[in-house]
Design a protein around this motif. Sequence first.
Motif, PDB file in Angstrom:
ATOM      1  N   LEU A 184     -10.971 -20.425   1.421  1.00 29.16           N
ATOM      2  CA  LEU A 184     -11.680 -19.238   0.955  1.00 29.16           C
ATOM      3  C   LEU A 184     -13.125 -19.576   0.592  1.00 29.16           C
ATOM      4  O   LEU A 184     -14.057 -18.848   0.955  1.00 29.16           O
ATOM      5  CB  LEU A 184     -10.959 -18.629  -0.245  1.00 29.16           C
ATOM      6  N   ASN A 187     -15.029 -20.266   3.884  1.00 32.67           N
ATOM      7  CA  ASN A 187     -15.253 -19.082   4.715  1.00 32.67           C
ATOM      8  C   ASN A 187     -16.161 -18.052   4.056  1.00 32.67           C
ATOM      9  O   ASN A 187     -17.004 -17.430   4.722  1.00 32.67           O
ATOM     10  CB  ASN A 187     -13.914 -18.425   5.069  1.00 32.67           C
ATOM     11  N   LEU A 188     -16.011 -17.855   2.740  1.00 29.92           N
ATOM     12  CA  LEU A 188     -16.741 -16.786   2.067  1.00 29.92           C
ATOM     13  C   LEU A 188     -18.117 -17.199   1.567  1.00 29.92           C
ATOM     14  O   LEU A 188     -19.008 -16.347   1.445  1.00 29.92           O
ATOM     15  CB  LEU A 188     -15.910 -16.249   0.889  1.00 29.92           C
TER      16      LEU A 188
END
Length: 372
Positions: A184, A187-188
């Motif tokens: 996460l 990716n974020l």
Amino acid sequence: MYSSGTFFFFLFSSALLFALINRVLRYQLTYLFAFSVLTAAAWGYLFQDDFIVPVAVFFSFYIIVTLKDRGWLKTWQAVSLTLLPLLLVKLHLNNHWGMIGLSFMTFRAIDVLLYRTKKDGQNFLHYFCYLFMPFIILAGPMYRWRTWINDINKPVFRITREQFLLAMEQIFTGIIQKFLLAMLIDNLIIQSWAHRPFTLSVGIVMSLAYSAYLYFDFAGYSNMAIGAGRLFGLTIPANFNMPFLAKNPQDFWRRFHISLSEWLRDVVFMPIYMNLMKLNFFRQNKTLAQNIGIFCTLFCMGAWNGLERHYVISGALFGAISVAHNMLQWSAKRSPVLNVWLHYPTIAFLGRILTLASAAASLYIFSGMSPL
């Protein structure tokens, strides 16, 4: 591949399969038999595209340790020869020697050279399994030879319910850390901020994000490796202990990549410090000897990954920050006013923030994504 969910799924399944077979055979399987089969299978899986390099590296290490055991090589000569393939790869002088897990395999080979005794014997399978154990072949934790010998000499291969539940808890913790939290963050945040022109805000966000990503990714891998080891009854050491709670740089390295920090302390800091203390000048200036040992140890923490600029700079920062903290402690012992001031809650809290900020900045440089 070697750190994917599929790899660990087969690793966990193999432990349960061995336990089932062993139960059917009324616990006749030995640890050595189980690990020999597992390591051979993992070898075939990991090196299916190229067997030549791992075979060559392994037998070169085995020949070196044999020559050292017979007294034909001194310890420093054997250690130097064992380090040679890794140094050539890191210096990009011979990339043909590059292979999965070469760094930690080299460190384990050195651990054998330094800590194997005549009482341990020279069992070929002990050495092969220790160097190529699939749980720790890529990135540790740094599983020491003495612990391995104690584990492998257990009389029977058996998993109790308590071992199983504790191992599965650690495995699931690792899965959440690596395949949820780390992914996460990557990716974020990291993927969207990494290509922005560098500014102070970008540097702050990337430092915090990459440090958190590295922690969850590496701690997750370590927890899965430790859990897999526990399914086989191994006592693979903890590698992280909530480094975000560190009080100072020294405390940070007691909590972050613990097994490698302790190994470097034993094989880098202690030899440097003890040899410097043989000299009259350093016996009268012990703090200077400590600082040299600390700097060299933490410089190696960064630079062993390679001699690219970002690794060298981050290693130098690791060392410089820890030396600065050691000098602050040295000054506080000689100044009651400074000692009292450093123990104020506000100052202690600011020390924690400064520790984490400096570690995050150093790890961001370590990542290679910073402008340095």
